[in-house]
Design an enzyme around this catalytic site. Structure first.
Site, PDB file in Angstrom:
ATOM      1  N   PHE A 101       0.825  -1.213   0.000  1.00  0.00           N
ATOM      2  CA  PHE A 101       0.000   0.000   0.000  1.00  0.00           C
ATOM      3  C   PHE A 101       0.854   1.256   0.000  1.00  0.00           C
ATOM      4  O   PHE A 101       0.370   2.340  -0.268  1.00  0.00           O
ATOM      5  CB  PHE A 101      -0.981   0.007   1.182  1.00  0.00           C
ATOM      6  CG  PHE A 101      -0.344   0.108   2.526  1.00  0.00           C
ATOM      7  CD1 PHE A 101       0.051   1.341   3.014  1.00  0.00           C
ATOM      8  CD2 PHE A 101      -0.133  -1.007   3.307  1.00  0.00           C
ATOM      9  CE1 PHE A 101       0.653   1.448   4.262  1.00  0.00           C
ATOM     10  CE2 PHE A 101       0.466  -0.914   4.559  1.00  0.00           C
ATOM     11  CZ  PHE A 101       0.866   0.315   5.029  1.00  0.00           C
ATOM     12  N   ARG A 102       2.157   1.096   0.307  1.00  0.00           N
ATOM     13  CA  ARG A 102       3.035   2.262   0.275  1.00  0.00           C
ATOM     14  C   ARG A 102       3.410   2.651  -1.154  1.00  0.00           C
ATOM     15  O   ARG A 102       3.869   3.754  -1.397  1.00  0.00           O
ATOM     16  CB  ARG A 102       4.319   1.986   1.061  1.00  0.00           C
ATOM     17  CG  ARG A 102       4.084   1.823   2.542  1.00  0.00           C
ATOM     18  CD  ARG A 102       5.384   1.505   3.261  1.00  0.00           C
ATOM     19  NE  ARG A 102       5.127   0.917   4.553  1.00  0.00           N
ATOM     20  CZ  ARG A 102       4.942  -0.368   4.765  1.00  0.00           C
ATOM     21  NH1 ARG A 102       4.991  -1.211   3.760  1.00  0.00           N
ATOM     22  NH2 ARG A 102       4.698  -0.827   5.967  1.00  0.00           N
ATOM     23  N   ASP A 131      -2.409 -10.201   5.702  1.00  0.00           N
ATOM     24  CA  ASP A 131      -3.346 -10.838   4.781  1.00  0.00           C
ATOM     25  C   ASP A 131      -3.717 -12.276   5.130  1.00  0.00           C
ATOM     26  O   ASP A 131      -4.574 -12.873   4.468  1.00  0.00           O
ATOM     27  CB  ASP A 131      -2.782 -10.780   3.357  1.00  0.00           C
ATOM     28  CG  ASP A 131      -1.331 -11.264   3.298  1.00  0.00           C
ATOM     29  OD1 ASP A 131      -1.020 -12.294   3.919  1.00  0.00           O
ATOM     30  OD2 ASP A 131      -0.514 -10.608   2.621  1.00  0.00           O
ATOM     31  N   HIS A 136       1.930  -7.038  12.665  1.00  0.00           N
ATOM     32  CA  HIS A 136       1.014  -5.922  12.421  1.00  0.00           C
ATOM     33  C   HIS A 136      -0.454  -6.341  12.444  1.00  0.00           C
ATOM     34  O   HIS A 136      -1.313  -5.615  11.964  1.00  0.00           O
ATOM     35  CB  HIS A 136       1.368  -5.236  11.089  1.00  0.00           C
ATOM     36  CG  HIS A 136       2.718  -4.584  11.115  1.00  0.00           C
ATOM     37  ND1 HIS A 136       3.393  -4.217   9.974  1.00  0.00           N
ATOM     38  CD2 HIS A 136       3.514  -4.236  12.155  1.00  0.00           C
ATOM     39  CE1 HIS A 136       4.553  -3.667  10.325  1.00  0.00           C
ATOM     40  NE2 HIS A 136       4.654  -3.677  11.633  1.00  0.00           N
ATOM     41  N   CYS A 156     -15.294  -5.577  18.187  1.00  0.00           N
ATOM     42  CA  CYS A 156     -16.072  -4.423  18.642  1.00  0.00           C
ATOM     43  C   CYS A 156     -15.310  -3.680  19.732  1.00  0.00           C
ATOM     44  O   CYS A 156     -14.847  -4.287  20.690  1.00  0.00           O
ATOM     45  CB  CYS A 156     -17.425  -4.893  19.159  1.00  0.00           C
ATOM     46  SG  CYS A 156     -18.355  -3.586  19.985  1.00  0.00           S
ATOM     47  N   CYS A 214     -21.156  -2.943  15.458  1.00  0.00           N
ATOM     48  CA  CYS A 214     -21.543  -4.174  16.150  1.00  0.00           C
ATOM     49  C   CYS A 214     -23.041  -4.124  16.451  1.00  0.00           C
ATOM     50  O   CYS A 214     -23.663  -3.052  16.453  1.00  0.00           O
ATOM     51  CB  CYS A 214     -20.740  -4.278  17.441  1.00  0.00           C
ATOM     52  SG  CYS A 214     -21.136  -5.688  18.482  1.00  0.00           S
ATOM     53  N   CYS A 260     -24.231  -4.309  19.231  1.00  0.00           N
ATOM     54  CA  CYS A 260     -24.361  -3.518  20.457  1.00  0.00           C
ATOM     55  C   CYS A 260     -24.250  -2.024  20.186  1.00  0.00           C
ATOM     56  O   CYS A 260     -24.416  -1.210  21.095  1.00  0.00           O
ATOM     57  CB  CYS A 260     -23.316  -3.945  21.488  1.00  0.00           C
ATOM     58  SG  CYS A 260     -21.700  -3.205  21.253  1.00  0.00           S
ATOM     59  N   THR A 286      11.325  -7.336   2.258  1.00  0.00           N
ATOM     60  CA  THR A 286      11.223  -6.128   3.075  1.00  0.00           C
ATOM     61  C   THR A 286      12.497  -5.314   2.912  1.00  0.00           C
ATOM     62  O   THR A 286      13.583  -5.875   2.735  1.00  0.00           O
ATOM     63  CB  THR A 286      10.997  -6.457   4.574  1.00  0.00           C
ATOM     64  OG1 THR A 286      11.136  -5.252   5.337  1.00  0.00           O
ATOM     65  CG2 THR A 286      11.978  -7.488   5.077  1.00  0.00           C
ATOM     66  N   SER A 287      12.347  -4.017   2.933  1.00  0.00           N
ATOM     67  CA  SER A 287      13.510  -3.148   2.730  1.00  0.00           C
ATOM     68  C   SER A 287      14.386  -3.094   3.973  1.00  0.00           C
ATOM     69  O   SER A 287      15.483  -2.585   3.951  1.00  0.00           O
ATOM     70  CB  SER A 287      13.046  -1.738   2.405  1.00  0.00           C
ATOM     71  OG  SER A 287      12.489  -1.156   3.562  1.00  0.00           O
TER      72      SER A 287
HETATM   73 ZN   LIG Z   1     -20.298  -4.822  20.463  1.00  0.00          ZN
END
Ligand SMILES: [Zn+2]
Length: 238
Positions: free
Chosen positions: A35-36, A106, A121, A129, A150, A152, A190-191
């Site tokens: 995404f970078r 992912d 990550h 929730c 949620c 709730c 990875t860099s």
């Molecule tokens: Zn909830």
């Protein structure tokens, strides 16, 4: 087979304690873009850089925009494991690989059959929730129109570490333990410039540090073997 691949094969064949540390480059062959990497359409669609949109404060201030970006750029529901994911799962089943430590969110390592996966990550496949703690899968966010809620009434937050948020301490501790005890450490896709990759590598005490990356990492590594190439294509040759 190149000399580098042959050397890697010898290292792998001779080890029963391999630890793999992977970044975005491990999933690009599954069609998941980093995404970078900002494409041409990016600036027409988004006003802020991804690091801003994916920050905790932005999430709190502009949840609608956050979830629009999250759905468009981070969720890849149709992605499938590639040769790298499959090879690592195979090594684990054979008792050669102890753990996969990943910066990716992912879930493709588990989809390929890996069991000991440390997700530094978090994962887009999980969310919860903020009010009652109930867990949700990826579909809830995928199919909600704006901010997912949620039953709730609480907001559903992805179980992903945002910028400005700390890493899970238990996961970090386990990653350090695996790396410090590893015979072979493979760092791929990875860099090494992104926290915490650079710091974690310093815990490795062996002399079989392998770096696999599509673009050369000039002078930024103390690797014993450097392979320039796509991660899946490389591991598929072993
Ligand atoms: Zn909830």
């Amino acid at each position: 087979m190149t000399d580098e691949i042959r050397r890697l094969k010898d290292i792998i064949d001779g080890s029963g304690n391999i630890v793999f540390f992977g970044g975005a480059g491990v999933s690009t062959e599954s069609g998941i873009p980093d995404f970078r990497s900002v494409d041409g359409l990016y600036h027409q669609q988004w006003d802020e850089p991804p690091e801003t949109i994916l920050s905790h404060s932005y999430y709190e201030r502009h949840p609608e925009n956050f979830f629009a970006f999250y759905r468009a750029k981070l969720l890849c529901p149709d992605a499938k494991p590639n040769a790298a994911h499959r090879k690592l799962a195979e090594w684990e089943r054979a008792g050669k690989l102890k753990a996969v430590i990943t910066q990716n969110i992912d879930g493709l390592h588990q989809a390929a059959g890996s069991r000991e996966v440390l997700e530094l990550h978090g994962s887009t496949l999980r969310s919860y929730c903020e009010k009652c703690g109930r867990f949700y899968g990826v579909d809830t966010i995928l199919h909600s129109a704006d901010v997912p809620l949620c039953a709730c009434g609480g907001r559903i937050k992805p179980d992903v570490v945002l910028y400005e948020e700390g890493l899970n301490e238990d996961t970090l501790y386990r990653a350090v333990k695996y790396i410090s005890e590893a015979d072979v450490l493979i760092i791929a896709g990875t860099s090494l410039a992104v926290y915490p990759a650079a710091g974690l590598v310093n815990y490795y005490r062996g002399h079989k540090l392998v770096v696999i990356n599509k673009t050369p990492l000039e002078g930024r590594t103390r690797a014993d073997l450097v392979i320039t190439g796509a991660v899946g294509e490389t591991l598929a040759q072993l």
